[in-house]
Write a protein that holds these residues in place. Structure first.
Motif, PDB file in Angstrom:
ATOM      1  N   PRO A 101     -45.792 -32.540  49.244  1.00 36.83           N
ATOM      2  CA  PRO A 101     -44.977 -31.452  48.629  1.00 36.83           C
ATOM      3  C   PRO A 101     -44.069 -30.821  49.559  1.00 36.83           C
ATOM      4  CG  PRO A 101     -47.130 -30.500  49.426  1.00 36.83           C
ATOM      5  CD  PRO A 101     -47.120 -32.071  49.701  1.00 36.83           C
ATOM      6  N   THR A 102     -42.935 -30.114  49.074  1.00 32.81           N
ATOM      7  CA  THR A 102     -41.871 -29.824  49.997  1.00 32.81           C
ATOM      8  C   THR A 102     -42.321 -28.582  50.631  1.00 32.81           C
ATOM      9  OG1 THR A 102     -40.181 -30.664  48.443  1.00 32.81           O
ATOM     10  CG2 THR A 102     -39.299 -28.765  49.932  1.00 32.81           C
ATOM     11  N   LEU A 103     -42.146 -28.466  51.955  1.00 33.09           N
ATOM     12  CA  LEU A 103     -42.679 -27.468  52.802  1.00 33.09           C
ATOM     13  C   LEU A 103     -41.457 -26.518  53.273  1.00 33.09           C
ATOM     14  CD1 LEU A 103     -44.885 -29.411  55.414  1.00 33.09           C
ATOM     15  CD2 LEU A 103     -45.820 -28.197  53.181  1.00 33.09           C
ATOM     16  N   ALA A 104     -41.863 -25.162  53.002  1.00 28.26           N
ATOM     17  CA  ALA A 104     -41.096 -24.222  53.658  1.00 28.26           C
ATOM     18  C   ALA A 104     -41.554 -23.555  54.917  1.00 28.26           C
ATOM     19  CB  ALA A 104     -41.248 -22.812  52.493  1.00 28.26           C
ATOM     20  N   ALA A 118     -48.622 -27.274  49.406  1.00 28.32           N
ATOM     21  CA  ALA A 118     -48.030 -26.336  50.540  1.00 28.32           C
ATOM     22  C   ALA A 118     -48.627 -25.022  50.466  1.00 28.32           C
ATOM     23  CB  ALA A 118     -46.478 -26.259  50.201  1.00 28.32           C
TER      24      ALA A 118
END
Length: 264
Positions: A101-104, A118
């Motif tokens: 997943p795209t991480l912040a 995430a």
């Protein structure tokens, strides 16, 4: 689903005899489980569209790099259109569940039901200026808070008494002293003791004679149940015949009373 390399240019594809390279053949690509053509690409960014059919060179290898997105059905053919293999559901190793997943900022990769997700990283807040405090929680995050105060147990110690605690307006109290029971000329003697502080209920009392009498050993005891205000210490010469057991000298003794007292 991210792009992945479906086929490598390195392997040689052979005819059904397993020996002869499939020179001049081709690889066809379809939607998984169907015969609907599906395009493949020459780069990871999926910007170079190579269509749904890739030719095999004279060495039996693909003539271009092969990238895709999603799931494919892949069929191989010889130059004479003989089918040499058919593979379905060709997709990124591990399937969609392994896609990162795209991480912040402040997140890490975790798992939820076998799917990578995430998740927020819970970190202690900045300790600057929080000397002497401990980590606590408000139910949703961490915070610095003062440690609980140590319980205060009042203790008062004097030369002949000690008092500990203050619970439900009561305290544990001990009082002690020395006294003398005067000689009686008989086999018994006694001495009344008055407490310096009144107990909330009858205390426990102990009596210890000092020394011994020539007429025999002494037995010490309260002559009756102690009261909240005091008790009477009794003494008896431990001889079988009362006529032979007389207390002709004073009896020094130690005493102690302990129990609860009321606290204003």
């Amino acid at each position: 689903m991210p792009a992945f390399r479906i086929l490598s240019q390195s392997p040689v594809y052979f005819l059904l005899d397993g020996v002869t390279p499939a020179a001049g053949g081709r690889i066809e690509f379809y939607e998984a489980g169907t015969t609907t053509a599906k395009d493949v690409y020459g780069d990871k960014a999926l910007t170079v569209n190579n269509g749904s059919s890739i030719a095999l060179g004279s060495d039996g290898r693909t003539t271009v790099d092969v990238w895709g997105d999603g799931s494919y059905r892949v069929r191989g053919y010889a130059a004479d259109d003989t089918e040499i293999f058919d593979r379905d559901n060709v997709e990124i190793p591990g399937g969609a569940g392994q896609v990162l997943p795209t991480l912040a900022d402040g997140q890490f990769i975790s798992a939820l039901g076998g799917v990578l997700v995430a998740a927020d990283v819970l970190q202690p807040p900045d300790p600057t200026g929080q000397s002497g405090k401990i980590i606590g929680s408000d139910g949703s995050g961490f915070l610095w808070q003062d440690p609980p105060a140590d319980p205060v147990v009042p203790i008062t110690v004097g030369t002949s008494s000690a008092q500990i605690g203050d619970t439900d307006s009561k305290a544990y109290y001990v009082e002690w002293g020395t006294a003398t029971a005067p000689a009686s000329g008989t086999y018994t003697a006694s001495k009344a003791i008055t407490f310096a502080k009144t107990f909330a209920s009858a205390p426990f009392v102990s009596i210890t004679p000092i020394g011994a009498l020539a007429s025999g050993p002494l037995v010490a005891y309260p002559t009756s149940t102690p009261t909240t205000g005091g008790f009477t210490a009794g003494f008896d010469v431990a001889e079988g015949t009362n006529a032979q057991a007389t207390i002709n000298s004073d009896i020094s003794f130690l005493w102690k009373a302990e129990g609860l007292v009321n606290v204003a």
